[in-house]
Design an enzyme around this catalytic site. Structure first.
Site, PDB file in Angstrom:
ATOM      1  N   HIS A   1      -9.665   1.441   4.437  1.00  0.00           N
ATOM      2  CA  HIS A   1      -8.421   1.657   5.194  1.00  0.00           C
ATOM      3  C   HIS A   1      -8.677   2.685   6.291  1.00  0.00           C
ATOM      4  CE1 HIS A   1      -4.358   2.826   6.215  1.00  0.00           C
ATOM      5  NE2 HIS A   1      -3.964   1.688   5.683  1.00  0.00           N
TER       6      HIS A   1
ATOM      7  N   GLU B   1      -7.044   5.097   7.271  1.00  0.00           N
ATOM      8  CA  GLU B   1      -6.763   6.494   6.882  1.00  0.00           C
ATOM      9  C   GLU B   1      -7.922   7.080   6.083  1.00  0.00           C
ATOM     10  OE1 GLU B   1      -2.869   5.677   5.278  1.00  0.00           O
ATOM     11  OE2 GLU B   1      -2.162   5.285   7.316  1.00  0.00           O
TER      12      GLU B   1
ATOM     13  N   LYS C   1       0.164   4.248  -0.415  1.00  0.00           N
ATOM     14  CA  LYS C   1      -0.472   5.471   0.111  1.00  0.00           C
ATOM     15  C   LYS C   1      -0.187   6.657  -0.839  1.00  0.00           C
ATOM     16  CE  LYS C   1      -0.279   3.390   4.628  1.00  0.00           C
ATOM     17  NZ  LYS C   1      -0.283   3.515   6.065  1.00  0.00           N
TER      18      LYS C   1
ATOM     19  N   GLU D   1      -5.812  -4.493  10.424  1.00  0.00           N
ATOM     20  CA  GLU D   1      -4.783  -3.484  10.635  1.00  0.00           C
ATOM     21  C   GLU D   1      -5.092  -2.683  11.896  1.00  0.00           C
ATOM     22  OE1 GLU D   1      -2.614  -2.455   6.741  1.00  0.00           O
ATOM     23  OE2 GLU D   1      -4.281  -1.086   6.955  1.00  0.00           O
TER      24      GLU D   1
ATOM     25  N   ASN E   1       0.868  -1.176   0.000  1.00  0.00           N
ATOM     26  CA  ASN E   1       0.000   0.000   0.000  1.00  0.00           C
ATOM     27  C   ASN E   1       0.907   1.229   0.000  1.00  0.00           C
ATOM     28  OD1 ASN E   1      -1.812   2.039   0.489  1.00  0.00           O
ATOM     29  ND2 ASN E   1      -2.376   1.361   2.564  1.00  0.00           N
TER      30      ASN E   1
ATOM     31  N   GLY F   1       2.364   2.452  10.866  1.00  0.00           N
ATOM     32  CA  GLY F   1       3.417   3.465  10.773  1.00  0.00           C
ATOM     33  C   GLY F   1       4.080   3.810  12.097  1.00  0.00           C
TER      34      GLY F   1
ATOM     35  N   SER G   1       3.073  -1.890  10.508  1.00  0.00           N
ATOM     36  CA  SER G   1       4.499  -2.001  10.838  1.00  0.00           C
ATOM     37  C   SER G   1       5.099  -3.373  10.525  1.00  0.00           C
ATOM     38  CB  SER G   1       4.750  -1.634  12.306  1.00  0.00           C
ATOM     39  OG  SER G   1       4.408  -0.274  12.530  1.00  0.00           O
TER      40      SER G   1
END
Ligand code: PGA
Length: 253
Positions: free
Chosen positions: A96, A98, A12, A168, A10, A174, A213
């Site tokens: 996702h 985000e 992003k 996730e 991904n 991250g 991560s």
């Protein structure tokens, strides 16, 4: 039922036409026909068409990071599932965290997008995961259960060929932190049990990816867990060397 490992990158909001990442990965993939894993890269919309050509014939798949729920029309700034198909995508990431946070996407919208994407013939990587506050207050399982139930596509046949779930934990994305291997396995087994009650026996073949991560240093042990069927990788997918090193830790290699 045997589940083929899926290693998904991904990217992003990263990547430019001049970058060599996809090219390097495609060259590595072309060295062999029968890798025991499937690899998919999900770059930003701007790179999809170009990368589709670069990776053509490498065995690597192309995915997008979001799509609209309609096929076409007056939706400024949006991209439809059919447009993704048109540029060579076979996968789309939906839900996702985000997107959930930056764009206020909720389960019912994600469900509509997922239904539309499947209807257009795309495979959906459906993301779920709890925040740190939800984890700390002991709600991990209920949050994942609610998101899974609420965002599962409807009115189309969902099975191992077109649905992938990505667990996730938001607090692991991250941050360099991950749940313990025991926790990951427990949550994945829980998700599979929930899937069984939602879609029946097909759940045994649905791949459940871990994301958050994942890197070369921890991928081997995570990918070896019985209910982990691959990874959705952000930061470490931006370096060909790291992404490839993760794929090379597939248990069957
Ligand atoms: P990360 O991101 O690997 O950088 O933690 C994973 C993701 O958000 O898909």
């Amino acid at each position: 039922m045997a589940r083929r490992l899926l290693i998904a990158g991904n990217w992003k909001m990263n990547g430019f036409l001049a970058d060599s990442l996809a090219d390097t990965l495609a060259t590595l993939m072309r060295k062999k026909q029968d890798w025991p894993f499937e690899m998919v890269v999900c770059p930003p919309f701007t790179l999809l068409h170009y990368l589709g050509k670069i990776i053509s014939g490498s065995g690597m798949a192309l995915g997008a990071q979001d799509c609209h729920l309609k096929g076409s029309g007056a939706h400024t700034g949006d991209i439809s599932p059919l447009m993704l198909k048109d540029v060579g995508c076979t996968y789309v990431i939906l839900g996702h965290s985000e997107r959930r946070m930056d764009h206020g996407e909720g389960d019912s919208l994600i469900r509509e997008k997922a239904t539309a994407a499947l209807g257009a013939g795309l495979k959906v990587i459906l993301c779920i995961g709890e925040t740190e506050a939800e984890r700390d207050s002991g709600q991990t399982l209920t949050v994942n259960q609610t998101q899974l139930k609420g965002s599962m596509p409807v009115a189309v046949d969902v099975d191992a060929t077109n649905l992938v779930i990505a667990y996730e934990p938001v607090w692991a994305i991250g941050t360099g932190r991950t749940p313990t291997n025991l926790e990951i396995q427990e949550i994945h087994a829980f998700i599979r049990k929930e899937l069984l009650s939602l879609i029946g026996k097909a759940a045994e073949g649905v791949r459940i990816l871990y994301g958050g991560s994942m890197k070369p240093g921890n991928a081997g042990e995570i990918l070896a867990l019985p209910d982990v069927d691959g990874g959705l990788i952000g930061g470490a997918s931006l370096k060909a060397e790291d992404f490839w090193a993760i794929a090379q830790q597939s248990p069957s290699l």
